[in-house]
Design an enzyme around this catalytic site. Structure first.
Site, short mmCIF file in Angstrom:
data_model
loop_
_atom_site.label_atom_id
_atom_site.label_comp_id
_atom_site.label_asym_id
_atom_site.label_seq_id
_atom_site.Cartn_x
_atom_site.Cartn_y
_atom_site.Cartn_z
N LYS A 146 -8.16 2.93 -3.13
CA LYS A 146 -8.06 2.65 -1.70
C LYS A 146 -8.39 3.90 -0.88
O LYS A 146 -9.07 3.82 0.15
CB LYS A 146 -6.66 2.17 -1.32
CG LYS A 146 -6.48 0.67 -1.44
CD LYS A 146 -5.43 0.11 -0.48
CE LYS A 146 -5.90 -0.01 0.95
NZ LYS A 146 -5.00 -0.82 1.80
N THR A 171 0.85 -1.19 0.00
CA THR A 171 0.00 0.00 0.00
C THR A 171 0.88 1.23 0.00
O THR A 171 1.55 1.54 0.99
CB THR A 171 -0.92 0.01 1.24
OG1 THR A 171 -1.89 -1.00 1.08
CG2 THR A 171 -1.63 1.36 1.36
N LYS A 195 -4.74 9.84 7.99
CA LYS A 195 -3.89 10.20 6.85
C LYS A 195 -4.62 9.92 5.53
O LYS A 195 -4.58 10.73 4.60
CB LYS A 195 -2.59 9.39 6.90
CG LYS A 195 -1.58 9.77 5.84
CD LYS A 195 -0.49 8.71 5.73
CE LYS A 195 -1.08 7.40 5.22
NZ LYS A 195 -0.17 6.27 5.19
#
Lengths: 294, 294, 294, 294
Positions: C170, C95, C238
């Site tokens: 995502k 990721t 975040k």
């Protein structure tokens, strides 16, 4: 005292004139040379390049349009870096982000020069009247030396600490300003929809604890739907965004600024980015094409 | 000109004194009679009840603590309704909601009396100095007649239209004020966490377009963490809530006020409701008990 | 079919095992070599470096902890770039942000290699069960070729277009998830403060249109105040911040996500960043030290 | 067991049929008598008025359109109150606010009757299938007695405590639902503006932890811009507003719900109030008439 001056846009021209009026000898440079001639009539000498100005001046002041102009004048061919050295100082009064400022500061000081960032609060009129507010940061000793210049340019100057703090202070002020503008817009909308006279709301507010020049100046035009661009909406939104990013680093919750930011984004999405930031008021008038469906 | 005056709290006492000083003959009444005597020393006569005051006065002004006091003085035993009649006028300067005001208005006018709601903007000091801002609504002819009273009490009065508009105007102003207070708090927090001096932020803002008395007065105390209650936080939150409810009726989106409201609620949940509304600044200092877990 | 596999953390180990179980020959590498031995027992061969693995494999899959690990495995000494060439392919399932992904993609393809980013949705359990959701982006032909690997690792894979789209997808999903988590927390708080049973609220929601696994799994623990870190709160915050930044580019107003973001920031400021993101629920329990003052 | 049933709208008709199908003897009443005949064909008897139904039934269930209908059936001429007495029970399954419910409860119990509020979650299809979720509150003993009815009508019933809790539970659930709908809309908008396929976003979400029937059902229609009214937007906004008011009483900060509420208000202001609540998605498409000015 002699001083170099780079950048003769609306703001820079007015500032250079004030320096001349206050008895300083000024050497000017501008990307488009023709703008220098108006200053020459008032006694300025003309430099051929940023480097040429710096080579002749102990202090050089810059007032450039944006970060990319600020960078190119320093790093470009015939730029400031080619002549800056021990004994010379560079004062960048352009409005740039903290990163740009730090980058310029670093290279200037590597060459032995001294650096001050000094963005201003105030636009054309205060620049002409020598009534700017100056947000300086960098080397304190240099700040103390250039007070005579700042006295000619502004009504008040602040020394804010290390390089970057001038840019940050502007962001904080503009964030508060953006939230206040949105609060004013909501107040006007609520008044209008509740059967109250919007101008009377402005009059009432102007007599009390929240009276402020911005409401006084922008309010009546907002009622009319006029938004002559003094501070473009897209720049206001960018500043709130950057202020929120600054707050993110230290986990400072700022939900009012965040809500205001989303409405300024909404205004941008409606094509209002180049109007004055008070045009955020227009989002309440947005319409759709669902009349038939409903 | 003769005038009755009901309610001698902090505000009412100062206002009644100003009427006496301006040469009006004043008959006062207060639930606690002892407060009347201070006024009697300055030449006021004393009424035994609201009804008694109304029976002797062409105009009666009321300045009561809250909606329930405002209602009981009118509808209670020996209340205003027992003596109000054709040729007599009632001016309610208490801060009450539009519904309370309408209820009082309706009954007064049924009896032949005339009615004006006239809530004020400003607290103790402006009341003493005759510098209140008066937000009048109701019968325009009556407003015109009582201008001499308002001139003694305030620096400026507004006539806002039908009964209820005075209350609504106060809500709108207080909503904008609440959003601005939260914006100030966020600015101070962001400055502090970013290494900027908070007092300098106040100084910079005070020189520019968003300079306003509230930032000037409350800001330094907020930095110190002092919140002497001038306008209690729970009342500020209530006013934003009512303003949002007013906006709901006409589907006016007010996301900044809504975000501010949630933070004032958060402050209430932390037990800050009786402090000054500037205590909303304390929510950034809230702590948990998760240090060990993390 | 032979495949290289770089990175044997919790996720990577489970994924490599699934490839072995499905009959692929796998050469593994991990920064800490000891982790490779567990895989060797299941039939994997061991590579000495990322470069060594790439030199032996037509396809190399990476599953690394974060952007800096992803970059160092490619660009570092004995890294992927040293052996990648025409005829070889690199599939990065870590990721990482779109920028990191683009940087890796660019250099791989310069050397003649082919590239796919393929971040996954799902954590330890789905990785072990071969039930991950795979968000692939990059070269479509390569995607089609490696479907057999994806079939072994996940229950479903998507091809999303150019490199960067996997990372973006995502962010969007995690933004919606963050807003939903905050909505759940508000619902639980409101239920609790209104005299309703919080578990019953969960039961009711689980029977209707908004029933979802996250509410079912996290809800009861939130009532207990337990937040075992599955997805750390600071990473959730975040991701919302990055999603808001993505929206800023195209002026998409997202006030609900913005409000949720401020509360996740508030949670971070209370020291909850390393707990599970459901710990945002704790901010309603924050306390101050104003009890005496009020 | 015999039961009265008042109100044969879409929901009520389906519910009365289910009671008949499960072997209960049912006496029905409806303001428009013609609707009763359809039920008579299935074996129901017909009452001439609410009072007549109550006089013949130990238990009477009501399923009425709104609070005013619920009140008029009880308090009006030939209403429930005229015949309710010791030994008789009234179960109101209409969706009404807590105040309306309390008012009805109070008068029923004054006359010696017993009362249960039992609003349902679920619309036409679950009503027909006997798959409603029943949120009962009031007298526990009565709840236990009427379980056989609830088993015929719903898949699950909850007893939530004192009268009013049924209404409150619905508000909390609908508040969470409204925030989730807005989160979905923001996710779709962000995906679309970022070059991602919106349907793929739905597919990805449907495979993970936040998969839920609402996203599955409403999502594809939202992409198409179709909003067939299942739950009108204006009712969704009203429920969030009431939930926020409930939270205000106990100072529960709910910034995500507050932000969602402002957007539902914005949708109302654009004329979308009568469409499905998923039409909040349309606000991102609102346009202005500023193209020329900018």
């Amino acid at each position: 005292m002699e001083v170099g001056f780079l950048g003769l846009g609306i703001m820079g021209k007015a500032m250079a004139l004030n320096l001349l009026r206050n008895g300083f000898r000024v050497m000017v440079w501008n990307r488009t040379r023709s703008k220098c001639e108006g200053l020459a009539e008032h006694g300025a000498s003309i430099g051929e390049s940023p480097a040429a100005v710096v080579s002749m001046s102990k202090y050089t002041i810059a007032m450039l349009a944006d970060p990319s102009a600020a960078l190119s004048v320093v790093f470009g061919k015939d730029g400031v870096l080619e002549q800056i050295c021990d004994g010379k100082s560079y004062i960048d009064m352009s409005t740039v982000d903290a990163d740009t400022s730090s980058k310029i500061s670093e290279e200037i000081t590597k060459k032995g020069g001294r650096f001050l960032e000094a963005p201003v609060s105030g636009s054309k009129k205060p620049a002409e009247d020598g009534q700017l507010i100056i947000l300086a940061a960098g080397e304190k000793a240099l700040y103390d030396e250039v007070i005579p210049f700042f006295d000619a340019l502004g009504k008040k100057s602040f020394f804010l600490g290390p390089v970057g703090n001038g840019a940050k202070m502007k962001l904080v002020v503009n964030m508060v300003m953006g939230s206040m503008m949105k609060a004013l817009s909501e107040g006007l909308s609520l008044a209008g929809s509740s059967g109250l006279n919007q101008q009377t709301l402005l009059d009432v507010m102007d007599l009390g604890a929240i009276a402020n020049p911005m409401f006084r100046q922008k309010g009546p035009a907002m009622i009319q739907g006029n938004y002559p661009p003094a501070f473009p909406l897209k720049h206001q939104q960018k500043d709130i965004r950057l202020a929120l990013a600054l707050g993110d680093e230290n986990a400072v919750p700022m939900p009012v600024a965040a809500a205001a930011n989303e409405d300024f984004k909404r205004a941008r999405s409606l094509g209002l980015g180049d109007l004055d930031f008070s045009a955020v008021h227009e989002i309440v008038k947005a319409t759709g094409s669902w009349g038939d469906a409903v």
